[in-house]
Design a protein around this motif. Sequence first.
Motif, mmCIF file in Angstrom:
data_model
loop_
_atom_site.group_PDB
_atom_site.id
_atom_site.type_symbol
_atom_site.label_atom_id
_atom_site.label_comp_id
_atom_site.label_asym_id
_atom_site.label_seq_id
_atom_site.Cartn_x
_atom_site.Cartn_y
_atom_site.Cartn_z
ATOM 1 N N ARG A 146 -0.135 4.953 9.953
ATOM 2 C CA ARG A 146 -0.588 5.286 8.597
ATOM 3 C C ARG A 146 -0.443 6.780 8.341
ATOM 4 O O ARG A 146 -0.834 7.624 9.146
ATOM 5 C CB ARG A 146 -2.044 4.862 8.412
ATOM 6 C CG ARG A 146 -2.538 5.004 6.970
ATOM 7 C CD ARG A 146 -3.977 4.517 6.868
ATOM 8 N NE ARG A 146 -4.083 3.090 7.082
ATOM 9 C CZ ARG A 146 -3.893 2.182 6.122
ATOM 10 N NH1 ARG A 146 -3.573 2.566 4.901
ATOM 11 N NH2 ARG A 146 -4.023 0.902 6.392
ATOM 12 N N ASP A 147 0.163 7.116 7.198
ATOM 13 C CA ASP A 147 0.408 8.500 6.811
ATOM 14 C C ASP A 147 0.344 8.571 5.295
ATOM 15 O O ASP A 147 -0.110 7.630 4.640
ATOM 16 C CB ASP A 147 1.770 8.958 7.348
ATOM 17 C CG ASP A 147 1.852 10.471 7.560
ATOM 18 O OD1 ASP A 147 1.193 11.201 6.792
ATOM 19 O OD2 ASP A 147 2.550 10.904 8.481
ATOM 20 N N THR A 178 -1.919 -3.371 6.909
ATOM 21 C CA THR A 178 -2.162 -2.958 5.530
ATOM 22 C C THR A 178 -2.318 -4.202 4.656
ATOM 23 O O THR A 178 -2.115 -5.325 5.114
ATOM 24 C CB THR A 178 -1.004 -2.095 5.002
ATOM 25 O OG1 THR A 178 0.233 -2.801 5.199
ATOM 26 C CG2 THR A 178 -0.950 -0.750 5.713
ATOM 27 N N ASN A 195 3.909 -6.169 8.085
ATOM 28 C CA ASN A 195 3.409 -4.943 8.695
ATOM 29 C C ASN A 195 2.333 -5.243 9.733
ATOM 30 O O ASN A 195 1.435 -4.432 9.961
ATOM 31 C CB ASN A 195 2.861 -3.990 7.626
ATOM 32 C CG ASN A 195 2.738 -2.570 8.132
ATOM 33 O OD1 ASN A 195 3.395 -2.175 9.093
ATOM 34 N ND2 ASN A 195 1.898 -1.788 7.481
ATOM 35 N N ASN A 203 -7.190 -5.420 10.306
ATOM 36 C CA ASN A 203 -7.168 -5.247 8.863
ATOM 37 C C ASN A 203 -8.574 -5.039 8.325
ATOM 38 O O ASN A 203 -9.412 -5.941 8.370
ATOM 39 C CB ASN A 203 -6.515 -6.463 8.185
ATOM 40 C CG ASN A 203 -6.317 -6.260 6.701
ATOM 41 O OD1 ASN A 203 -7.258 -6.305 5.930
ATOM 42 N ND2 ASN A 203 -5.077 -6.037 6.309
ATOM 43 N N TYR A 225 4.124 0.851 12.981
ATOM 44 C CA TYR A 225 3.700 1.549 11.768
ATOM 45 C C TYR A 225 2.544 2.492 12.085
ATOM 46 O O TYR A 225 1.606 2.131 12.794
ATOM 47 C CB TYR A 225 3.275 0.523 10.713
ATOM 48 C CG TYR A 225 2.489 1.113 9.560
ATOM 49 C CD1 TYR A 225 3.130 1.757 8.504
ATOM 50 C CD2 TYR A 225 1.092 1.038 9.530
ATOM 51 C CE1 TYR A 225 2.417 2.293 7.447
ATOM 52 C CE2 TYR A 225 0.365 1.572 8.479
ATOM 53 C CZ TYR A 225 1.025 2.199 7.448
ATOM 54 O OH TYR A 225 0.318 2.736 6.400
ATOM 55 N N GLU A 263 0.809 -1.219 0.000
ATOM 56 C CA GLU A 263 0.000 0.000 0.000
ATOM 57 C C GLU A 263 0.841 1.267 0.000
ATOM 58 O O GLU A 263 0.429 2.296 -0.525
ATOM 59 C CB GLU A 263 -0.902 0.038 1.241
ATOM 60 C CG GLU A 263 -2.154 -0.800 1.134
ATOM 61 C CD GLU A 263 -3.074 -0.557 2.316
ATOM 62 O OE1 GLU A 263 -3.084 0.570 2.863
ATOM 63 O OE2 GLU A 263 -3.777 -1.496 2.713
ATOM 64 N N ASN A 264 2.004 1.216 0.621
ATOM 65 C CA ASN A 264 2.834 2.408 0.769
ATOM 66 C C ASN A 264 4.290 2.001 0.984
ATOM 67 O O ASN A 264 4.596 0.805 1.140
ATOM 68 C CB ASN A 264 2.331 3.264 1.939
ATOM 69 C CG ASN A 264 2.088 2.433 3.179
ATOM 70 O OD1 ASN A 264 2.977 1.729 3.642
ATOM 71 N ND2 ASN A 264 0.863 2.482 3.712
ATOM 72 N N SER A 324 5.136 0.348 4.484
ATOM 73 C CA SER A 324 4.687 -1.044 4.549
ATOM 74 C C SER A 324 5.646 -1.946 3.772
ATOM 75 O O SER A 324 5.967 -3.053 4.212
ATOM 76 C CB SER A 324 3.268 -1.165 3.987
ATOM 77 O OG SER A 324 2.742 -2.453 4.220
ATOM 78 N N PRO A 357 1.335 7.913 1.671
ATOM 79 C CA PRO A 357 1.994 6.664 1.244
ATOM 80 C C PRO A 357 3.481 6.784 0.924
ATOM 81 O O PRO A 357 4.185 5.769 0.917
ATOM 82 C CB PRO A 357 1.194 6.253 0.002
ATOM 83 C CG PRO A 357 0.471 7.483 -0.440
ATOM 84 C CD PRO A 357 0.200 8.244 0.797
#
Length: 347
Positions: free
Chosen positions: A319-320, A284, A280, A201, A317, A156-157, A160, A322
């Motif tokens: 989320r921010d 993700t 991760n 998830n 991790y 996803e990014n 990850s 990507p």
Amino acid sequence: MIKPNWQLTFRDLPEIPPLKRWVEGAHFTQEQNISLRLLQHQEISSDEQNDFISLFKFYEDLDISLQQLDYSSFDASEFNNFKSYIDYAFNYIPLISNKLSVIHTYRLVVNEWVSGKNERLNNISFLKYPPLDIVKRINKYNRANTSNTSVLYTAENIDSALKEIKPPTNKLITVGLWKPKEQKELISYPISHSDKAMSVNLGVQKATAAFEKYGDSHSKILVEWSRHYFKLLGREFAKPVSHHYEYLISAMFSERILKTRKDQNPSFNFDCIIYPSVGNDFGTDNLAVHPDSVENEFKLFQITEFEIEESYYEKEYVRDHPEIISLAKVKNRVKAKNILENGEIVW
């Protein structure tokens, strides 16, 4: 055509039950026959119902036994017998599909690992799926491919992808940003029912919820049978591994799913498999994309190169954006100026 060497037993794993064995002179099993009739809302006898329900325990016992299996102890001959047993145990695959909208997805490679040199990459072939001849030469199983198939693995990014790959320091790293050529929905096989991934998830949660809703209008025992199957499969796709043999079940399953390209129902001509990222901590999703779908549906829009100066891969991790890199300190980050039609990268 070489006839498969079907194995009814292997070590302490449960014996393949009668309902899963091929009917003599036919190309189906009773499991397939009964489940198809249930899917079509046809009546089955009470004996058939009881036999079908007995399969639940087979999948439960198989799931437990597989978790205790020491894959690293196999020699080549024993591993071949294990493959033949697994082939028999999974001789029927329930097909489910999900229309997936992909905005972007990332492929990260360590240059030296794909080109043999710690030098700048000059062609996008290194950021695609590995050529099949190389896959066969390496002869190892991965999460979603056997030694006879190749897929494009993406995340996803970038963070990850770093968690998944864990690149070494002071080596050139290249990241490709892939996007669909046009915004259309892809046909994905979603991995669901993973106990480990369920709580964190969103994709697994949605896929599992969609399955349960599907059960509202179908046979309860068919749904329960499917649930046992998908729970085993979900665990296999979400388990950490220490030996590539441990990828066998998810790899063989993926090979079959991504070979289903000429199904009469277009909903089952899969572009990809979507599954939770083990590296991760399941937060993700990763994609395993069929090579034809890479060529027909995707385009490489941007390429970035950098080196890892310090790594913080064990850091939680968050989320921010990507392309934000929070799990490593990087240096010499540069973007390619252009990607030519022939695949050449202009830096």
